[in-house]
Each structure stands twice: as structure tokens, then as C-alpha cells.
Design a protein around this motif. Structure first.
Motif, PDB file in Angstrom:
ATOM      1  N   MET A   1      27.006  65.192  31.722  1.00  0.00           N
ATOM      2  CA  MET A   1      26.499  63.921  31.204  1.00  0.00           C
ATOM      3  C   MET A   1      27.094  62.721  31.927  1.00  0.00           C
ATOM      4  SD  MET A   1      26.306  64.558  27.101  1.00  0.00           S
ATOM      5  CE  MET A   1      25.386  65.951  26.428  1.00  0.00           C
ATOM      6  N   THR A   2      28.322  62.852  32.369  1.00  0.00           N
ATOM      7  CA  THR A   2      28.935  61.770  33.138  1.00  0.00           C
ATOM      8  C   THR A   2      28.276  61.647  34.506  1.00  0.00           C
ATOM      9  OG1 THR A   2      31.070  62.036  32.021  1.00  0.00           O
ATOM     10  CG2 THR A   2      31.082  60.935  34.168  1.00  0.00           C
ATOM     11  N   GLU A   3      28.012  62.774  35.140  1.00  0.00           N
ATOM     12  CA  GLU A   3      27.388  62.756  36.459  1.00  0.00           C
ATOM     13  C   GLU A   3      25.985  62.157  36.410  1.00  0.00           C
ATOM     14  OE1 GLU A   3      26.095  65.870  40.059  1.00  0.00           O
ATOM     15  OE2 GLU A   3      27.306  66.565  38.355  1.00  0.00           O
ATOM     16  N   TYR A   4      25.269  62.420  35.328  1.00  0.00           N
ATOM     17  CA  TYR A   4      23.889  61.958  35.215  1.00  0.00           C
ATOM     18  C   TYR A   4      23.738  60.888  34.122  1.00  0.00           C
ATOM     19  CZ  TYR A   4      22.634  65.973  38.095  1.00  0.00           C
ATOM     20  OH  TYR A   4      22.531  66.892  39.128  1.00  0.00           O
ATOM     21  N   ALA A   5      24.774  60.093  33.925  1.00  0.00           N
ATOM     22  CA  ALA A   5      24.794  59.134  32.814  1.00  0.00           C
ATOM     23  C   ALA A   5      23.631  58.156  32.846  1.00  0.00           C
ATOM     24  CB  ALA A   5      26.113  58.366  32.819  1.00  0.00           C
ATOM     25  N   ASP A   6      23.163  57.797  34.044  1.00  0.00           N
ATOM     26  CA  ASP A   6      22.069  56.823  34.138  1.00  0.00           C
ATOM     27  C   ASP A   6      20.708  57.434  33.829  1.00  0.00           C
ATOM     28  OD1 ASP A   6      22.217  58.416  36.439  1.00  0.00           O
ATOM     29  OD2 ASP A   6      21.252  56.891  37.685  1.00  0.00           O
ATOM     30  N   ARG A   7      20.668  58.735  33.546  1.00  0.00           N
ATOM     31  CA  ARG A   7      19.392  59.420  33.273  1.00  0.00           C
ATOM     32  C   ARG A   7      19.401  60.132  31.926  1.00  0.00           C
ATOM     33  NH1 ARG A   7      19.230  62.522  38.986  1.00  0.00           N
ATOM     34  NH2 ARG A   7      17.123  63.198  38.390  1.00  0.00           N
ATOM     35  N   VAL A   8      20.466  59.915  31.143  1.00  0.00           N
ATOM     36  CA  VAL A   8      20.592  60.512  29.826  1.00  0.00           C
ATOM     37  C   VAL A   8      20.641  59.377  28.807  1.00  0.00           C
ATOM     38  CG1 VAL A   8      22.081  61.868  28.289  1.00  0.00           C
ATOM     39  CG2 VAL A   8      21.795  62.556  30.688  1.00  0.00           C
TER      40      VAL A   8
END
Length: 251
Positions: free
Chosen positions: A240-247
Motif C-alpha cells: 500500500m505504501t508503494e502504490y499509495a497514489d493508486r489506493v
């Protein structure tokens, strides 16, 4: 205790539908998986929407162990289940013109994203308008619906069209009009709906196809693990941190 004849008949009906969908929709499911992989690879965001009981299959792929972390729920207040009071209000809201456009215009969904719209009948204003407006905004639209309804009912949208008419990819659940698999002497109404079983299976098959396609492209699918296994929370936190801008279900 003896076995239930009708329970067995329901399992047979559900298995028969699942077999039909597996065999007849395999190409469309693969295409849907590839479209999801395209969106993930290009940096886009994923959304799922369904109204009423169709929302169950949408929710089943959001923040789910073994599911793609990037799948977000697109919500329309009052239509996402039977918790709204009275429950009949949800059905009424599905027929309101303009509601879908208002939701899309205030959502994070934008051009380059992908939206899966689930509607068994595909005839109400809400899913049809959602598909129309989403495509106008530049989203790829996958529709999960029963094509039988387009042949045996009339659209409730001003255009006269159904959900299937405004999608890039259509997945047919094969559910018969009325969504009830069983009849028997002594019971006036048909009963035992199978749409949730079949539609959820279609959604999970599509997610599996997307994961397969991403791996084939050399991309690690951003999957979530169960929080009830050791290390699951830590794994999910990293994803979730890696893809934070898409979650979008975290804020």
C-alpha cells in the motif's frame, strides 16, 4: 438427517452456470484481465462498481486477501447494499438520471483508469449512465451483466440502451431473467438466485487472468495477503505504501 433435494439442485444449477461461463466467456475474461494489466502497467487506477446485490461482487475484489491492492470501490451513496433504510430506496436510486455523472465527477477516477461495472440486468439508468460517462472521461469500461436481459426486457435508461451497449469488454454471467434457479410444487415464486455465486467467480477469474498477464510481462502483481497470517500486515503495508497514489480505501 436426509439430504435436501432442492439444495442439491441449487448446487447443480450453480455448477452448470459456472461451467458455461468458464467455457463460453474464457476469451472475454482473458481480454478483461489483459485490460486490467494494461492499466496497472501504465500507472492507472482500478475501480469496481455495483448497485444492490451486484455490489457484493464488486466489494469482493476490494481490499481482499489474494486480490489486487489497486482495486478500489466506486460508491454511490444509498445503492451499495440493503443497509439503507428503507431497503427499497436503493432500487429506486438505480433509476435516477444524473446520479452516476455526479458520482463520477466527484470521484478520483480519470482518463487512463479502468472501471468494472456489475449489473445483472444492465437496464437501469445508474449502470448505463455510469458506463457512458466513464468512457466519455477516458476510462476503459468492463461490464459484467446478463445478456439475457437485453433480449427479454426493456431498458430504463433514456437512451434505450443497456450496460452491454456502452462497454469496451462485456462478460456475460448467463443468468436467466429473474435470477432464480429453482421452482417446486407448493412454492409460488421461483427462488434460489445464483447471480452472486457466478458473478463473484467471474470477478475472481478476471483478477487471476490479470495477475497471469502481469507476470508474463515481468511485472509483480500488487497483491494483498491475509492479515490473519504471520507477516500479512507487514506485507500489505509495504504494497500500500508503494502504490499509495493508486489506493483510495485508506483515506
Amino acid at each position: 438427517m436426509s439430504e435436501s433435494k432442492l439444495a442439491g439442485q441449487f448446487f447443480d444449477a450453480a455448477i452448470g452456470l459456472l461451467t458455461r461461463v468458464r467455457d463460453e466467456e474464457s476469451g472475454n475474461i482473458a481480454a478483461a484481465g489483459a485490460a486490467i494489466a494494461d492499466t496497472v502497467e501504465a500507472g492507472g487506477r482500478l475501480f469496481a462498481f455495483g448497485a444492490g446485490h451486484s455490489s457484493l461482487a464488486a466489494q469482493d475484489v476490494v481490499y481482499r486477501a489474494g486480490g489486487l491492492a489497486l482495486m478500489n470501490l466506486l460508491t454511490v451513496p444509498g445503492t451499495m447494499g440493503v443497509d439503507v433504510m428503507p431497503a427499497t430506496l436503493g432500487s429506486a436510486l438505480e433509476r435516477v438520471d444524473g446520479l452516476a455523472s455526479a458520482v463520477l465527477d466527484t470521484s478520483p477516477a480519470t482518463s487512463g483508469d479502468l472501471l468494472v461495472i456489475i449489473s445483472l440486468s444492465g437496464r437501469n439508468a445508474l449502470p448505463v449512465e455510469m458506463a457512458l460517462n466513464a468512457r466519455a472521461l477516458g476510462l476503459k469500461v468492463i461490464g459484467v451483466t446478463s445478456v439475457a436481459y437485453t433480449e427479454g426486457t426493456r431498458s430504463r435508461h433514456v437512451s434505450g440502451g443497456f450496460l452491454r451497449d456502452h462497454c469496451d469488454i462485456v462478460l456475460d454471467s448467463k443468468i436467466a431473467i429473474g435470477d432464480a434457479e429453482l421452482t417446486t410444487d407448493g412454492i409460488e415464486a421461483p427462488f434460489a438466485p445464483a447471480s452472486t455465486v457466478v458473478t463473484s467467480a467471474v470477478m475472481q477469474a478476471m483478477m487471476a487472468a490479470a495477475a497471469e498477464e502481469l507476470v508474463a510481462r515481468g511485472i509483480e502483481p500488487p497483491l494483498l495477503r491475509s492479515g490473519n497470517v504471520d507477516g500479512g500486515h507487514e506485507w500489505n503495508g509495504r504494497v500500500m505504501t508503494e502504490y499509495a497514489d493508486r489506493v483510495f480505501y485508506r483515506h
